[in-house]
Design a protein around this motif. Structure first.
Motif, mmCIF file in Angstrom:
data_model
loop_
_atom_site.group_PDB
_atom_site.id
_atom_site.type_symbol
_atom_site.label_atom_id
_atom_site.label_comp_id
_atom_site.label_asym_id
_atom_site.label_seq_id
_atom_site.Cartn_x
_atom_site.Cartn_y
_atom_site.Cartn_z
ATOM 1 N N SER A 241 0.851 -1.190 0.000
ATOM 2 C CA SER A 241 0.000 0.000 0.000
ATOM 3 C C SER A 241 0.885 1.238 0.000
ATOM 4 C CB SER A 241 -0.890 0.027 1.245
ATOM 5 O OG SER A 241 -1.823 -1.019 1.207
ATOM 6 N N VAL A 242 0.465 2.244 -0.758
ATOM 7 C CA VAL A 242 1.233 3.479 -0.854
ATOM 8 C C VAL A 242 0.262 4.649 -0.771
ATOM 9 C CG1 VAL A 242 2.755 4.846 -2.323
ATOM 10 C CG2 VAL A 242 2.927 2.369 -2.354
ATOM 11 N N ARG A 243 0.597 5.636 0.033
ATOM 12 C CA ARG A 243 -0.199 6.863 0.088
ATOM 13 C C ARG A 243 0.549 7.928 -0.694
ATOM 14 N NH1 ARG A 243 -4.351 6.634 3.643
ATOM 15 N NH2 ARG A 243 -4.253 5.034 5.250
ATOM 16 N N LEU A 244 -0.157 8.562 -1.620
ATOM 17 C CA LEU A 244 0.447 9.592 -2.469
ATOM 18 C C LEU A 244 -0.391 10.858 -2.413
ATOM 19 C CD1 LEU A 244 1.090 7.350 -5.604
ATOM 20 C CD2 LEU A 244 2.786 8.091 -3.932
ATOM 21 N N PRO A 245 0.240 12.008 -2.595
ATOM 22 C CA PRO A 245 -0.521 13.262 -2.643
ATOM 23 C C PRO A 245 -1.493 13.246 -3.826
ATOM 24 C CG PRO A 245 1.851 13.683 -2.549
ATOM 25 C CD PRO A 245 1.671 12.220 -2.737
#
Length: 84
Positions: free
Chosen positions: A11-15
């Motif tokens: 999982s990756v959180r990106l702007p």
């Protein structure tokens, strides 16, 4: 950690602005999905890091050692032998 060639979900959180740009690339058919883009971007970043590391190592090697390392790396690539 499992097979090197197996895919592992992360999982990756990106702007938001980054996701918007990725979605624009998908709309333009540059990538099939967000996952496809992230896989590409991570692979490119790792390749760049590995290249920089190799440049540092190569400064310490003789020309013959560089040629031998390159030949061995090509052999492993063609054979599908990858290290963690």
């Amino acid at each position: 950690m499992g097979s090197v060639n197996a895919e592992h979900p992360i999982s990756v959180r990106l702007p938001g602005y980054v996701v918007k740009k990725i979605d624009e690339l998908i709309e333009r058919k540059e990538f099939h999905s967000r996952s496809d883009f992230v896989r590409f971007a991570v692979t490119m970043a790792l390749g760049q890091i590995m290249l920089e590391e190799a440049r540092g190592v190569s400064k310490e090697l003789t020309q013959e050692e560089v040629k031998a390392e390159a030949k061995e790396a090509l052999r492993k690539l063609v054979a599908g032998e990858f290290e963690d």
